[in-house]
Enzyme design. Structure first.
Site, PDB file in Angstrom:
ATOM      1  N   ASN A  91       0.839  -1.200   0.000  1.00  0.00           N
ATOM      2  CA  ASN A  91       0.000   0.000   0.000  1.00  0.00           C
ATOM      3  C   ASN A  91       0.875   1.252   0.000  1.00  0.00           C
ATOM      4  OD1 ASN A  91      -2.445   1.576   0.310  1.00  0.00           O
ATOM      5  ND2 ASN A  91      -1.889   1.844   2.467  1.00  0.00           N
TER       6      ASN A  91
ATOM      7  N   HIS B  95       1.090   5.142   1.135  1.00  0.00           N
ATOM      8  CA  HIS B  95       0.462   6.033   2.116  1.00  0.00           C
ATOM      9  C   HIS B  95       1.190   7.383   2.135  1.00  0.00           C
ATOM     10  CE1 HIS B  95      -2.203   6.878   5.437  1.00  0.00           C
ATOM     11  NE2 HIS B  95      -1.185   7.474   6.028  1.00  0.00           N
TER      12      HIS B  95
END
Ligand code: GRF
Length: 193
Positions: free
Chosen positions: A110, A112
């Site tokens: 992911n 971020h």
């Protein structure tokens, strides 16, 4: 020569999706060739869908509102991802809390927009901009059952200028994301098992 298959999940603009496609899709790294085999979104209005079309990459919409629980949604999501047999799944602006049904079955990373473990969750850019910190940054981490809490793979920071605005700060984050995410994908996919 082997083909490394990448699935990208997104919910909005898809600018990181496009950056990944431009830098990695149908390109060779070492002895491997990379392919973005599918784009998947939980929002039918996500602009990333048009980006997939532009590059002839299959896109799928799975709307979470059609599922009665997070688990049921994740089961379907895992089924679709696995049908593409990816080596890696990349969450690039995918706005959805995932359950262990996802995290136990999918190898995913992911992106971020903060220096984790600071400013987890939504509105990380604003939180980080309005904080007392003199730097902002970007993190890429493995997806685990803890929101924005998996092992960090890559992280970089930049200085907040005296006259920094939220807009200029957000721009710096985007350009750092465009540099770091493709690099992290290549790093993971070239790692020996
Ligand atoms: C990025 O800033 C990412 O860090 C966050 O969502 C944004 C997605 O932007 N999780 P885009 O859709 O790739 O333009």
């Amino acid at each position: 020569m082997s083909i490394k298959r990448i699935v990208v999940l997104f919910s909005g603009e898809g600018s990181n999706l496009e950056n990944i496609i431009k830098k990695l899709h149908k390109k060779s790294f070492g002895l491997d060739s990379y392919e973005v085999v599918a784009g998947i979104t939980n929002k039918k209005e996500a602009k990333g869908i048009q980006i997939c079309k532009k590059y002839n990459i299959p896109s799928y919409v799975i709307e979470h509102k059609n599922y009665t629980s997070r688990e049921e949604f994740d089961t379907k999501l895992v089924e679709i991802i696995n049908s593409f047999h990816p080596h890696l799944t990349v969450l690039a602006g995918f706005m959805r809390i995932l359950t262990p049904i996802f995290t136990k079955n999918i190898k995913a990373i992911n992106l971020h927009p903060s220096l984790l473990p600071l400013f987890k969750g939504t509105n990380a850019i604003e939180k980080s901009f309005y904080s007392d910190m003199k730097v902002g940054g970007v993190s890429i981490h493995y997806v685990s059952k803890e929101l924005d809490g998996g092992e960090i793979i890559a992280q970089e920071c930049f200085k907040k200028d005296e006259d920094e605005t939220l807009e200029s700060f957000a721009k710096k984050i985007k350009s750092l994301e465009y540099k770091l995410l493709p690099q992290a994908i290549v790093k993971i996919l070239t790692k020996k098992a």
